[in-house]
Write an enzyme that holds these catalytic residues in place. Sequence first.
Site, PDB file in Angstrom:
ATOM      1  N   HIS A 163       0.809  -1.128   0.133  1.00  0.00           N
ATOM      2  CA  HIS A 163      -0.417  -0.259   0.192  1.00  0.00           C
ATOM      3  C   HIS A 163       0.981   1.741   0.083  1.00  0.00           C
ATOM      4  O   HIS A 163       0.553   2.416  -0.126  1.00  0.00           O
ATOM      5  CB  HIS A 163      -1.242   0.292   0.801  1.00  0.00           C
ATOM      6  CG  HIS A 163      -1.734  -0.810   0.549  1.00  0.00           C
ATOM      7  ND1 HIS A 163      -2.888  -0.777   0.351  1.00  0.00           N
ATOM      8  CD2 HIS A 163      -2.266  -2.169   2.412  1.00  0.00           C
ATOM      9  CE1 HIS A 163      -3.998  -2.572   0.196  1.00  0.00           C
ATOM     10  NE2 HIS A 163      -2.659  -2.774   1.691  1.00  0.00           N
ATOM     11  N   ASP A 199      -2.289 -10.738  -1.973  1.00  0.00           N
ATOM     12  CA  ASP A 199      -2.779 -10.076  -0.913  1.00  0.00           C
ATOM     13  C   ASP A 199      -4.383 -10.014  -1.267  1.00  0.00           C
ATOM     14  O   ASP A 199      -5.171  -9.677  -2.302  1.00  0.00           O
ATOM     15  CB  ASP A 199      -2.248  -8.946  -0.505  1.00  0.00           C
ATOM     16  CG  ASP A 199      -2.460  -8.189   0.950  1.00  0.00           C
ATOM     17  OD1 ASP A 199      -2.115  -9.076   2.256  1.00  0.00           O
ATOM     18  OD2 ASP A 199      -4.009  -7.615   0.790  1.00  0.00           O
ATOM     19  N   HIS A 201      -6.352  -7.379  -0.407  1.00  0.00           N
ATOM     20  CA  HIS A 201      -6.354  -6.374  -0.645  1.00  0.00           C
ATOM     21  C   HIS A 201      -5.682  -5.355  -1.922  1.00  0.00           C
ATOM     22  O   HIS A 201      -4.208  -6.005  -1.943  1.00  0.00           O
ATOM     23  CB  HIS A 201      -5.992  -5.154   0.439  1.00  0.00           C
ATOM     24  CG  HIS A 201      -7.064  -5.736   1.752  1.00  0.00           C
ATOM     25  ND1 HIS A 201      -5.825  -6.393   2.385  1.00  0.00           N
ATOM     26  CD2 HIS A 201      -7.765  -5.495   1.964  1.00  0.00           C
ATOM     27  CE1 HIS A 201      -7.321  -6.660   3.342  1.00  0.00           C
ATOM     28  NE2 HIS A 201      -7.364  -5.514   3.857  1.00  0.00           N
ATOM     29  N   ASP A 288      -4.217 -12.878   3.373  1.00  0.00           N
ATOM     30  CA  ASP A 288      -4.972 -12.282   3.973  1.00  0.00           C
ATOM     31  C   ASP A 288      -6.667 -12.443   3.091  1.00  0.00           C
ATOM     32  O   ASP A 288      -7.934 -12.264   4.492  1.00  0.00           O
ATOM     33  CB  ASP A 288      -5.179 -11.167   4.588  1.00  0.00           C
ATOM     34  CG  ASP A 288      -4.482 -10.014   3.457  1.00  0.00           C
ATOM     35  OD1 ASP A 288      -4.190 -10.952   2.431  1.00  0.00           O
ATOM     36  OD2 ASP A 288      -4.064  -9.203   3.590  1.00  0.00           O
TER      37      ASP A 288
HETATM   38  C1  OKP Z   1      -3.236  -4.108   4.668  1.00  0.00           C
HETATM   39  B1  OKP Z   1      -2.692  -5.562   4.023  1.00  0.00           B
HETATM   40  C2  OKP Z   1      -9.991  -3.876   9.370  1.00  0.00           C
HETATM   41  C3  OKP Z   1      -9.739  -2.022   8.739  1.00  0.00           C
HETATM   42  C4  OKP Z   1      -8.932  -2.119   7.345  1.00  0.00           C
HETATM   43  C5  OKP Z   1      -6.764  -1.625   6.463  1.00  0.00           C
HETATM   44  C6  OKP Z   1      -6.654  -2.729   6.183  1.00  0.00           C
HETATM   45  C7  OKP Z   1      -5.198  -2.990   5.403  1.00  0.00           C
HETATM   46  C8  OKP Z   1      -4.046  -4.251   5.147  1.00  0.00           C
HETATM   47  N1  OKP Z   1     -10.827  -3.228  11.006  1.00  0.00           N
HETATM   48  N2  OKP Z   1      -7.331  -1.430   7.471  1.00  0.00           N
HETATM   49  O1  OKP Z   1      -2.682  -5.507   2.544  1.00  0.00           O
HETATM   50  O2  OKP Z   1      -3.134  -6.542   4.675  1.00  0.00           O
HETATM   51 ZN    ZN Z   2      -3.903  -8.005   2.599  1.00  0.00          ZN
END
Ligand code: OKP
Ligand code: ZN
Length: 345
Positions: A163, A199, A201, A288
């Site tokens: 990110h 990932d 996200h 994840d």
């Molecule tokens: C980072 B990576 C959850 C809120 C989520 C940010 C997620 C970041 C993920 N309560 N906030 O891509 O695993």
């Molecule tokens: Zn993630």
Amino acid sequence: MHTYHNPIHAQHAGQKEMYRGHLVPCHEVPDRVDHVLAELRRRPLGPLLTPADPDEAQLACIHTPRYLDFLAHAWDEWVALDTAHAHQDALPSVWPTRGFRSDVLPANFAARMGLFSYDAGTPLTAGTWAAARAGAACAQHAARTVAGGERAAFALSRPPGHHAGPDFFGGYCFLNNAALAAQTLLEQGAARVAVLDVDYHHGNGTQTIFYQRADVLTVSLHGDPHTEYPFFLGYADERGEADGLGCNLNLPLPRGTDFTLWSAALEHALTAVTRFGAQGLVVSLGVDTFEGDPISGFRLQSSDYLRLGERLRHAGLPTVFVFEGGYAVAEVGLNAVNVLAGFES
Ligand code: OKP
Ligand code: ZN
């Protein structure tokens, strides 16, 4: 497979992240990497190494000098505001949105925190800079190992990186380890490199870093940003621009996606990697996507990660794995090492 792990990752240990108006315990905890390391010691795949210093010149090629300068001094400035801050993380609370200026570097520390970030979920701590730099070095060394002829290597570190953009932190990330690995493969002789982000996200930082470049294909499989973090990037119509037009591929998938649907998207992704003519592959390895992940919505099972690793091996490219997300802490070692073991099988 050689693993470069970050011996000082635990120096970055955030206390709280902002969620629905409350400060809640961080999901991105030191235990995550310790579990992966423990699993690698149980199921050894090759040497466990620690890196020397990062390549500073390359850091300044992926990130802007003023962002790196901010990160280098942020903690000292935070503590200088109030000595009580020595025991309290720094979080941003004000950001320049559309119509505001981002060319001016304000003197105010809170303003600069906001200028260089995009969420309030990414605490900056006493050891963040040291830990992130050592993680960058892991990615750079793993990529050099692969450029030197190893079939694959693993950069095991936290905080994660995908990110983090040219001049912003967010999503628990500060320095973009996958981008540094890709840049290293190019500097070591590859003409074209692909970054495959698995990932949960969207890898908005990696996409942004390479968006106008034709030498790096960025591909991301992720939760649909209409409902999933990071919300404001990661849609299918983002194809790259200028020289990089056609060199970005986003494959958003709905919450609830299982391995059958996910693997079909992976085939699409790998077809694009082959068509691009990539000579090296960087995998942003977040686990994840696991059914038990507390902040995500896919349904992959532990055994699916073995299949993923096998499939990546059949892509036939020199491959650098870079650890990203995965917040089901008890299973994160099993799932991440399953990918690597599947690759080696
Ligand atoms: C980072 B990576 C959850 C809120 C989520 C940010 C997620 C970041 C993920 N309560 N906030 O891509 O695993
Ligand atoms: Zn993630």
